[in-house]
Design a protein around this motif. Structure first.
Motif, PDB file in Angstrom:
ATOM      1  N   SER A  64       0.836  -1.208   0.000  1.00  0.00           N
ATOM      2  CA  SER A  64       0.000   0.000   0.000  1.00  0.00           C
ATOM      3  C   SER A  64       0.866   1.251   0.000  1.00  0.00           C
ATOM      4  CB  SER A  64      -0.934   0.017   1.207  1.00  0.00           C
ATOM      5  OG  SER A  64      -1.881  -1.014   1.115  1.00  0.00           O
ATOM      6  N   MET A  65       1.960   1.212   0.759  1.00  0.00           N
ATOM      7  CA  MET A  65       2.870   2.362   0.780  1.00  0.00           C
ATOM      8  C   MET A  65       3.451   2.587  -0.603  1.00  0.00           C
ATOM      9  SD  MET A  65       4.282   4.951   2.083  1.00  0.00           S
ATOM     10  CE  MET A  65       3.599   4.771   3.716  1.00  0.00           C
ATOM     11  N   SER A  66       3.783   1.504  -1.288  1.00  0.00           N
ATOM     12  CA  SER A  66       4.332   1.626  -2.631  1.00  0.00           C
ATOM     13  C   SER A  66       3.348   2.332  -3.567  1.00  0.00           C
ATOM     14  CB  SER A  66       4.686   0.248  -3.178  1.00  0.00           C
ATOM     15  OG  SER A  66       5.346   0.359  -4.397  1.00  0.00           O
ATOM     16  N   VAL A  67       2.061   2.027  -3.425  1.00  0.00           N
ATOM     17  CA  VAL A  67       1.035   2.684  -4.244  1.00  0.00           C
ATOM     18  C   VAL A  67       1.019   4.190  -3.961  1.00  0.00           C
ATOM     19  CG1 VAL A  67      -1.463   2.877  -4.644  1.00  0.00           C
ATOM     20  CG2 VAL A  67      -0.388   0.618  -4.495  1.00  0.00           C
ATOM     21  N   TRP A  68       1.052   4.555  -2.671  1.00  0.00           N
ATOM     22  CA  TRP A  68       1.055   5.989  -2.314  1.00  0.00           C
ATOM     23  C   TRP A  68       2.304   6.681  -2.849  1.00  0.00           C
ATOM     24  CZ3 TRP A  68      -3.188   8.295  -1.295  1.00  0.00           C
ATOM     25  CH2 TRP A  68      -4.215   7.640  -0.611  1.00  0.00           C
ATOM     26  N   LEU A  69       3.450   6.028  -2.717  1.00  0.00           N
ATOM     27  CA  LEU A  69       4.696   6.624  -3.208  1.00  0.00           C
ATOM     28  C   LEU A  69       4.678   6.753  -4.728  1.00  0.00           C
ATOM     29  CD1 LEU A  69       7.301   4.883  -0.874  1.00  0.00           C
ATOM     30  CD2 LEU A  69       6.363   7.209  -0.691  1.00  0.00           C
ATOM     31  N   ASP A  70       4.089   5.782  -5.418  1.00  0.00           N
ATOM     32  CA  ASP A  70       3.949   5.877  -6.874  1.00  0.00           C
ATOM     33  C   ASP A  70       3.110   7.092  -7.256  1.00  0.00           C
ATOM     34  OD1 ASP A  70       5.458   3.586  -7.251  1.00  0.00           O
ATOM     35  OD2 ASP A  70       3.715   2.277  -7.620  1.00  0.00           O
ATOM     36  N   LYS A  71       2.012   7.321  -6.532  1.00  0.00           N
ATOM     37  CA  LYS A  71       1.143   8.474  -6.817  1.00  0.00           C
ATOM     38  C   LYS A  71       1.894   9.786  -6.617  1.00  0.00           C
ATOM     39  CE  LYS A  71      -3.242   6.279  -5.644  1.00  0.00           C
ATOM     40  NZ  LYS A  71      -4.430   6.300  -4.798  1.00  0.00           N
ATOM     41  N   LEU A  72       2.636   9.871  -5.516  1.00  0.00           N
ATOM     42  CA  LEU A  72       3.380  11.096  -5.229  1.00  0.00           C
ATOM     43  C   LEU A  72       4.535  11.284  -6.211  1.00  0.00           C
ATOM     44  CD1 LEU A  72       3.298  10.890  -1.336  1.00  0.00           C
ATOM     45  CD2 LEU A  72       2.085  12.562  -2.766  1.00  0.00           C
ATOM     46  N   SER A  73       5.139  10.186  -6.634  1.00  0.00           N
ATOM     47  CA  SER A  73       6.210  10.260  -7.642  1.00  0.00           C
ATOM     48  C   SER A  73       5.652  10.713  -8.984  1.00  0.00           C
ATOM     49  CB  SER A  73       6.885   8.896  -7.811  1.00  0.00           C
ATOM     50  OG  SER A  73       7.574   8.535  -6.647  1.00  0.00           O
ATOM     51  N   ALA A  74       4.475  10.196  -9.350  1.00  0.00           N
ATOM     52  CA  ALA A  74       3.848  10.580 -10.617  1.00  0.00           C
ATOM     53  C   ALA A  74       3.536  12.074 -10.649  1.00  0.00           C
ATOM     54  CB  ALA A  74       2.574   9.765 -10.843  1.00  0.00           C
ATOM     55  N   ARG A  75       3.256  12.631  -9.470  1.00  0.00           N
ATOM     56  CA  ARG A  75       3.001  14.082  -9.376  1.00  0.00           C
ATOM     57  C   ARG A  75       4.305  14.871  -9.252  1.00  0.00           C
ATOM     58  NH1 ARG A  75      -1.312  15.209  -4.837  1.00  0.00           N
ATOM     59  NH2 ARG A  75      -0.857  17.328  -5.518  1.00  0.00           N
ATOM     60  N   LYS A  76       5.424  14.166  -9.280  1.00  0.00           N
ATOM     61  CA  LYS A  76       6.761  14.761  -9.175  1.00  0.00           C
ATOM     62  C   LYS A  76       6.970  15.507  -7.857  1.00  0.00           C
ATOM     63  CE  LYS A  76       7.617  14.817 -14.092  1.00  0.00           C
ATOM     64  NZ  LYS A  76       7.379  13.436 -14.205  1.00  0.00           N
ATOM     65  N   LEU A  77       6.388  14.942  -6.788  1.00  0.00           N
ATOM     66  CA  LEU A  77       6.536  15.529  -5.456  1.00  0.00           C
ATOM     67  C   LEU A  77       7.645  14.854  -4.665  1.00  0.00           C
ATOM     68  CD1 LEU A  77       2.770  15.991  -4.554  1.00  0.00           C
ATOM     69  CD2 LEU A  77       4.383  17.697  -5.427  1.00  0.00           C
ATOM     70  N   LEU A  78       7.960  13.617  -5.028  1.00  0.00           N
ATOM     71  CA  LEU A  78       9.085  12.928  -4.400  1.00  0.00           C
ATOM     72  C   LEU A  78       9.719  11.991  -5.400  1.00  0.00           C
ATOM     73  CD1 LEU A  78       8.107   9.819  -3.687  1.00  0.00           C
ATOM     74  CD2 LEU A  78       7.134  10.892  -1.706  1.00  0.00           C
ATOM     75  N   SER A  79      10.912  11.560  -5.047  1.00  0.00           N
ATOM     76  CA  SER A  79      11.619  10.607  -5.893  1.00  0.00           C
ATOM     77  C   SER A  79      12.168   9.498  -5.012  1.00  0.00           C
ATOM     78  CB  SER A  79      12.750  11.297  -6.656  1.00  0.00           C
ATOM     79  OG  SER A  79      13.706  11.799  -5.745  1.00  0.00           O
ATOM     80  N   ARG A  80      12.413   8.369  -5.640  1.00  0.00           N
ATOM     81  CA  ARG A  80      13.001   7.225  -4.940  1.00  0.00           C
ATOM     82  C   ARG A  80      14.315   6.863  -5.618  1.00  0.00           C
ATOM     83  NH1 ARG A  80       7.867   3.221  -4.492  1.00  0.00           N
ATOM     84  NH2 ARG A  80       7.211   4.355  -6.324  1.00  0.00           N
ATOM     85  N   SER A  81      15.274   6.487  -4.805  1.00  0.00           N
ATOM     86  CA  SER A  81      16.558   6.059  -5.333  1.00  0.00           C
ATOM     87  C   SER A  81      17.105   4.945  -4.445  1.00  0.00           C
ATOM     88  CB  SER A  81      17.538   7.234  -5.385  1.00  0.00           C
ATOM     89  OG  SER A  81      17.734   7.755  -4.084  1.00  0.00           O
ATOM     90  N   LYS A  82      18.087   4.233  -4.967  1.00  0.00           N
ATOM     91  CA  LYS A  82      18.722   3.169  -4.190  1.00  0.00           C
ATOM     92  C   LYS A  82      19.552   3.790  -3.078  1.00  0.00           C
ATOM     93  CE  LYS A  82      17.350  -0.492  -6.363  1.00  0.00           C
ATOM     94  NZ  LYS A  82      16.389  -1.348  -5.715  1.00  0.00           N
TER      95      LYS A  82
END
Length: 143
Positions: A64-82
């Motif tokens: 579920s967290m991954s879904v929320w992070l995907d939504k926020l990433s799609a809006r370019k509000l956050l990014s994920r990196s290794k």
């Protein structure tokens, strides 16, 4: 004992009022749901920098967290990196637009809560804050 004497009922009623203020002053204005606001603010404060920390803090499943992070990433509000220290882990960072948005939303929320809590004296606000912090730290235990 009447329903009005049940603490959980009163907490729920107060939460509904808080959610109404949030919806009007943050969700509508900044297009942020409470969970999205919380994720962005936790990352902004550096309290949670990985998806697993966020999931644990918000008591939601990692998928579920991954879904929320995907939504926020799609809006370019956050990014994920290794992670630099552990290549298997991900790090979550705010983008410049995410930082601007959460800063504005946070200020709006503080003003909104000030209006909501204006029915309380300064001392009552301090007591309420302390009580809510204590209640939120109670460990969940099986019945």
């Amino acid at each position: 004992m009447s329903l009005s004497q049940i603490m959980g009922y009163q907490i729920t009623r107060a939460n509904l009022v808080a959610l109404e203020f949030f919806a009007r002053d943050v969700e509508k204005e900044f297009d942020l749901r409470p969970v999205e606001y919380t994720i962005l603010q936790l990352v902004r404060e550096g309290l949670c920098t990985t998806p697993s920390q966020l999931a644990k803090e918000l008591a939601i499943t990692p998928p579920s967290m991954s879904v929320w992070l995907d939504k926020l990433s799609a809006r370019k509000l956050l990014s994920r990196s290794k992670s630099v220290s552990d290549g298997r882990a991900s790090q979550v960072q705010l983008t410049a637009s995410g930082t601007r948005l959460i800063t504005q939303a946070h200020e709006a929320l503080l003003k909104s809560e000030q209006r909501m809590l204006s029915v309380l004296s300064a001392g009552e606000r301090v007591m309420l804050h302390e009580i809510l912090q204590k209640l939120s730290k109670i460990e969940h235990s099986p019945a």
